[in-house]
Design an enzyme around this catalytic site. Structure first.
Site, PDB file in Angstrom:
ATOM      1  N   GLN A 170       0.814  -1.211   0.000  1.00 26.91           N
ATOM      2  CA  GLN A 170       0.000   0.000   0.000  1.00 26.91           C
ATOM      3  C   GLN A 170       0.854   1.270   0.000  1.00 26.91           C
ATOM      4  O   GLN A 170       2.047   1.243   0.284  1.00 26.91           O
ATOM      5  CB  GLN A 170      -0.903   0.014   1.236  1.00 26.91           C
ATOM      6  CG  GLN A 170      -2.031  -1.003   1.196  1.00 26.91           C
ATOM      7  CD  GLN A 170      -3.032  -0.740   2.303  1.00 26.91           C
ATOM      8  OE1 GLN A 170      -3.036  -1.425   3.308  1.00 26.91           O
ATOM      9  NE2 GLN A 170      -3.863   0.264   2.122  1.00 26.91           N
ATOM     10  N   HIS A 171       0.188   2.385  -0.325  1.00 26.75           N
ATOM     11  CA  HIS A 171       0.708   3.752  -0.135  1.00 26.75           C
ATOM     12  C   HIS A 171       1.801   4.181  -1.106  1.00 26.75           C
ATOM     13  O   HIS A 171       2.265   5.310  -1.035  1.00 26.75           O
ATOM     14  CB  HIS A 171       1.234   3.958   1.298  1.00 26.75           C
ATOM     15  CG  HIS A 171       0.328   3.498   2.380  1.00 26.75           C
ATOM     16  ND1 HIS A 171      -0.953   3.976   2.533  1.00 26.75           N
ATOM     17  CD2 HIS A 171       0.520   2.594   3.382  1.00 26.75           C
ATOM     18  CE1 HIS A 171      -1.512   3.382   3.587  1.00 26.75           C
ATOM     19  NE2 HIS A 171      -0.648   2.542   4.106  1.00 26.75           N
ATOM     20  N   ASP A 224      -2.150  -4.969  -0.189  1.00 28.15           N
ATOM     21  CA  ASP A 224      -1.799  -6.274   0.370  1.00 28.15           C
ATOM     22  C   ASP A 224      -2.575  -6.603   1.639  1.00 28.15           C
ATOM     23  O   ASP A 224      -2.942  -7.761   1.857  1.00 28.15           O
ATOM     24  CB  ASP A 224      -0.294  -6.389   0.592  1.00 28.15           C
ATOM     25  CG  ASP A 224       0.301  -5.233   1.388  1.00 28.15           C
ATOM     26  OD1 ASP A 224      -0.432  -4.327   1.835  1.00 28.15           O
ATOM     27  OD2 ASP A 224       1.540  -5.222   1.552  1.00 28.15           O
TER      28      ASP A 224
END
Length: 503
Positions: free
Chosen positions: A79-80, A241
């Site tokens: 992520q991110h 994820d």
């Protein structure tokens, strides 16, 4: 027509799982390592081309006959991450990752522009924390102005792999939650948070359209040929994820709790409504299954035990013996494991702290146990916020690399005083992506089954890996956890001051 694949692009590797839904069996798998570029300013980056090369290597390692049977693929990704691409779809710079803390000052600037953290939560459900995608945009504008000038689309890591596979730029609500720009209540991009990030540009034009969790797209003929797949393969929406691990561990129904012991540590639960904390004690994310996923994330989990093992020249595979040779509480040694800064608690410029060193505990076994306890106590700190909000849980589904450790499984059971189950499919994010792909394919064919029903049919636990709390160890961990909290309270002002001075 029942063979599906799940691809998980993590921080350390890309993993591929091939699942035969009719046989209820993983029939093949592969992985390829990734390298992380780190700098002293907190930068943590990877080039997206490495993910693509690793994906090709994973599919290349699978028997050609098995590849031709695949009918749908789901993609999971860390992520991110911030993947800047131009109008032609070319990547403009390395991707800044979830564990990148070089943009901590930009987090504060965005929140100030939005009227403070409370206003961010009111507008979108979340503050802008270290590592969130939003903070990487103003950093790029300042440090990579040529990239900012040519930027056409901002993609997340799993979005980028979807783009490579389908030629389409799209995003789904779960992973989009981790940008800081999605209003999790309305499941739409927040104009207020986009303006707070960049008042001089229409960032909305740089964001891909949002699609529903059961969406799917055809693979391009070129990628099907390159990977040895059927041109009829469909690519599902995929997700972050953690969202995919939620599916892969069955955390798609009320009352379920999953803990992931990976490079980062996560703790998440399913909800059928937005679960937002006014103080931002947890991430109020959407799920990648059509619901919501309140989530606690710590930035230092297995990375801490790996560093300690490497420092003393042994493998983490031999770490359990060190833990078993030492008592709960590590004979008074406490480790605040904030090697990469920290998100929970919110200390982006935090550093690791060892407290209570004495002649009797200055040994590698004590330090290794203290590292494992510190990572576990950080997750317990987040869990306490869930419980304080009225959430209740009966068991923990444990996943991630740390779940391979019998000592860590038992430690989680004892520290949380809850039974621990380990899913039979250890690659939970990749497996969850495969199940989402199966579900989206079934939906496209007119099946009305919910994702919760699909997960209930396919997610199993390994009874040999279950752990139950030991009352004596539960009792002994309680004062050790209280000591951890006292040291955290003492260290918090130091690193809060560091963050303020760097702003």
């Amino acid at each position: 027509m029942t063979v599906v694949a799940g691809l998980d692009a993590g921080t350390q590797s890309v993993k591929l799982v091939i699942y035969d839904a009719q046989a209820r069996s993983v029939i093949a798998g592969a992985s390829a390592p990734l390298e992380l570029a780190s700098r002293d300013d907190g930068s943590r980056e990877q080039h997206p081309a490495a993910w693509v090369n690793a994906m090709r290597a994973c599919f290349g390692a699978i028997d050609a006959g098995v590849r031709r049977r695949i009918v749908a693929i789901g993609v999971s990704g860390q992520q991110h991450g911030f993947v800047p691409v131009d109008a032609a779809g070319d990547v403009l710079a390395p991707a800044k990752l979830w564990c990148d803390t070089s943009t901590s000052a930009e987090c504060e600037q965005i929140m100030q522009a939005a009227g403070g953290a409370a206003n961010c939560i009111a507008e979108a459900g979340n503050p802008i924390l270290a590592g969130y995608t939003a903070s990487k945009l103003p950093w790029t504008r300042r440090h990579r102005p040529d990239v900012y000038a040519r930027l056409a689309t901002i993609l997340l890591p799993h979005d980028y792999l979807n783009f490579v596979l389908t030629g389409e730029r799209y995003c789904e609500h779960g992973d989009a939650s981790g940008t800081g720009w999605l209003d999790v209540r309305t499941r739409a991009w927040s104009a207020a948070m986009l303006a707070a990030t960049d008042a001089e540009r229409d960032l909305g034009a740089c964001l891909p359209p949002l699609v529903e969790a059961d969406a799917s797209f055809p693979i391009t003929a070129a990628m099907a040929s390159a990977l040895g797949l059927s041109p009829q393969v469909r690519i599902s929406a995929g997700g972050g994820d953690n969202m995919m691990a939620a599916i892969g561990t069955g955390c798609v129904a009320e009352g379920r709790l999953t803990m992931s012991l990976g490079t980062s540590g996560t703790l998440f639960a399913y909800a059928d409504r937005p679960i937002v904390d006014d103080a931002g004690a947890w991430a109020a994310f959407c799920s990648s299954s059509g619901g919501w996923l309140p989530l606690i994330c710590t930035m230092n989990c297995t990375v801490v035990t790996e560093h300690v093992a490497r420092m003393f020249g042994f493998s983490t595979r031999d770490g359990d013996a060190r833990v078993e040779a030492t008592p709960p509480g590590a004979d008074g040694l406490t480790f605040l494991p904030f090697l990469n800064g920290e998100r929970t608690p919110d200390l982006p410029l935090g550093k690791g702290v060892l407290a209570g060193l004495a002649a009797h505990n200055m040994h590698e076994a004590h330090l290794y146990r203290a590292a494992m306890e510190g990572a576990t106590f950080s997750l317990r700190y987040g869990y306490d916020a869930f419980v304080g909000a009225g959430m209740g849980f009966e068991r923990i589904a444990l996943t991630g690399g740390g779940a391979n450790s019998a000592a860590w499984r038992q430690m989680v059971a004892d520290v949380f005083d809850l039974p621990v189950d380990v899913p039979a499919q250890v690659e939970s994010a990749a497996f969850g992506a495969a199940l989402q792909a199966l579900w989206s394919l079934q939906r496209a064919q007119g099946d009305s089954n919910t994702l919760a029903e699909v997960a209930a049919a396919h997610v199993a636990v390994d009874p040999a890996l279950a752990s139950t709390p030991d009352p004596e160890r539960v009792r002994r961990y309680a004062p050790a956890y209280r000591r951890f909290l006292r040291h955290l309270d003492a260290a918090r002002p130091v690193y809060a001051a560091a963050a303020a001075s760097s702003a």
